[in-house]
Design an enzyme around this catalytic site. Structure first.
Site, PDB file in Angstrom:
ATOM      1  N   ALA A 153       0.868  -1.182   0.000  1.00 28.71           N
ATOM      2  CA  ALA A 153       0.000   0.000   0.000  1.00 28.71           C
ATOM      3  C   ALA A 153       0.895   1.219   0.000  1.00 28.71           C
ATOM      4  O   ALA A 153       1.782   1.341   0.856  1.00 28.71           O
ATOM      5  CB  ALA A 153      -0.915   0.011   1.227  1.00 28.71           C
ATOM      6  N   GLU A 154       0.691   2.124  -0.959  1.00 29.77           N
ATOM      7  CA  GLU A 154       1.624   3.257  -1.059  1.00 29.77           C
ATOM      8  C   GLU A 154       1.512   4.216   0.109  1.00 29.77           C
ATOM      9  O   GLU A 154       2.351   5.110   0.268  1.00 29.77           O
ATOM     10  CB  GLU A 154       1.455   4.007  -2.391  1.00 29.77           C
ATOM     11  CG  GLU A 154       0.122   4.645  -2.622  1.00 29.77           C
ATOM     12  CD  GLU A 154      -0.769   3.811  -3.522  1.00 29.77           C
ATOM     13  OE1 GLU A 154      -1.562   4.410  -4.268  1.00 29.77           O
ATOM     14  OE2 GLU A 154      -0.693   2.574  -3.466  1.00 29.77           O
ATOM     15  N   ASN A 155       0.481   4.048   0.959  1.00 26.81           N
ATOM     16  CA  ASN A 155       0.413   4.883   2.159  1.00 26.81           C
ATOM     17  C   ASN A 155       1.254   4.317   3.301  1.00 26.81           C
ATOM     18  O   ASN A 155       1.276   4.887   4.385  1.00 26.81           O
ATOM     19  CB  ASN A 155      -1.039   5.062   2.614  1.00 26.81           C
ATOM     20  CG  ASN A 155      -1.729   3.748   2.924  1.00 26.81           C
ATOM     21  OD1 ASN A 155      -1.690   2.823   2.127  1.00 26.81           O
ATOM     22  ND2 ASN A 155      -2.373   3.663   4.074  1.00 26.81           N
TER      23      ASN A 155
END
Length: 332
Positions: A153-155
């Site tokens: 997840a890029e977060n």
């Protein structure tokens, strides 16, 4: 120009004041974040001329070991005790919702179910994979038992697990980039947004699958905005599709709701990336894209009950076709 690739240089923003939220702070300003709540907090703190950190808990200096600290107090000017620590969940997503959909056919069967099942065939054991929200994420329900991948997840999470089983298991500090509640698998790691994009820009993500509004014959992708519509932002799509060596697979309905083709000679919507798409998976077929050679699209698989003529009528650009018989997409 770096390594033959053109980039746009943008100077970083330097805010006068940065406001961040930590799970724990000590009296020296050292901060600890929880799960994916780390996200942009460390980067925002480091960028600010003045950084104010609100913390759920403040402890004396020395309570935290050096290995526990995520951000040094050198970046923090003032620590504030948080008085309200309620964390509303924006998008509660539970695993039994998926099970219900699969058992009742709600949104899973038909053309979109075909897209998800076909997208899952792109996975290979050992891959690090980023999945966009919607159909790409749902494709993870069809990962074969003998295939083991790591979902990013890029977060700020590597090792995404299933959605939580019940609401009381949902953690507001454990969400994906679409703000849906998730769990993490054994061996997962949490990190800041800047570390996440170092993985992406450094070509450490093997495969990106994301949705699309339009694709062009040359591999252009438009998926982030319809002019005039309210959006929250582009997210990480631009970096994901433009990373050197990235393999990019787009999943989308072949046509819009009004029957308008979504695969065109040239995209009419603002682009996410130019010459970036390797494969397009729709409810009608699978196209391979020669984004490097510039020879356009090749139809490599077709859905049961669909003819090449049907695909031509629904596609607003020319394409080649593999020798007959064209392989069928799995419809089970």
């Amino acid at each position: 120009m770096f390594d033959g690739v053109e980039y746009v240089m943008e100077h970083s923003l330097r805010p006068d004041v940065s406001l961040v939220k930590a799970r724990v702070a000590d009296t020296d300003g050292n901060l600890v974040f929880s799960g994916t709540a780390r996200n942009s907090n460390p980067d925002a703190a480091m960028a600010g001329k003045l950084t104010l950190a609100e913390a759920e808990e403040i402890v004396p200096a020395g309570t935290l070991t050096p290995d526990e600290i995520h951000l040094s107090g050198v970046f923090v000017h003032k620590v504030i005790q948080a008085t309200i620590n309620d964390k509303p969940i924006e998008r509660l997503r539970l695993s039994d919702q998926n099970n219900k959909q699969q058992s009742t056919g709600g949104g899973i069967k038909g053309g979109r179910g075909r897209i998800m099942r076909r997208a899952a065939k792109e996975f290979r054991s050992g891959m690090y994979v980023n999945l966009g929200i919607g159909m790409p994420t749902m494709a993870s329900n069809y990962i074969p038992d003998d295939v083991v991948i790591q979902l990013q997840a890029e977060n700020g999470l590597m090792g995404i697990g299933p959605y939580p089983n019940a609401e009381d298991e949902a953690d507001p500090d454990m969400i994906n980039a679409g703000k849906e509640t998730i769990t993490h698998l054994p061996g997962a790691s949490a990190f800041s947004s800047s570390t996440s994009f170092s993985m992406i820009r450094g070509s450490h993500i093997d495969l990106t699958i994301l949705g699309g509004l339009q694709c062009s014959a040359s591999g252009d992708l438009a998926n982030w905005i319809v002019p005039g519509k309210l959006i929250k932002g582009m997210g990480g799509a631009m970096d994901l599709v433009c990373a050197p060596g990235a393999r990019v697979v787009v999943t989308m309905d072949h046509t819009a709701k009004d029957g308008t083709p979504k695969i065109l000679d040239r995209c009419t919507l603002p682009l996410t990336g130019h010459n970036v798409v390797d494969r397009i998976i729709t409810d009608m077929c699978v196209f391979d894209v020669d984004k490097a050679g510039g020879t356009g699209l090749t139809l490599v698989e077709i859905a049961p009950g669909i003819s090449v003529e049907d695909v031509k009528k629904a596609t607003a650009c020319d394409f080649k076709v593999v020798p007959e018989p064209v392989p069928l997409m799995d419809d089970e």
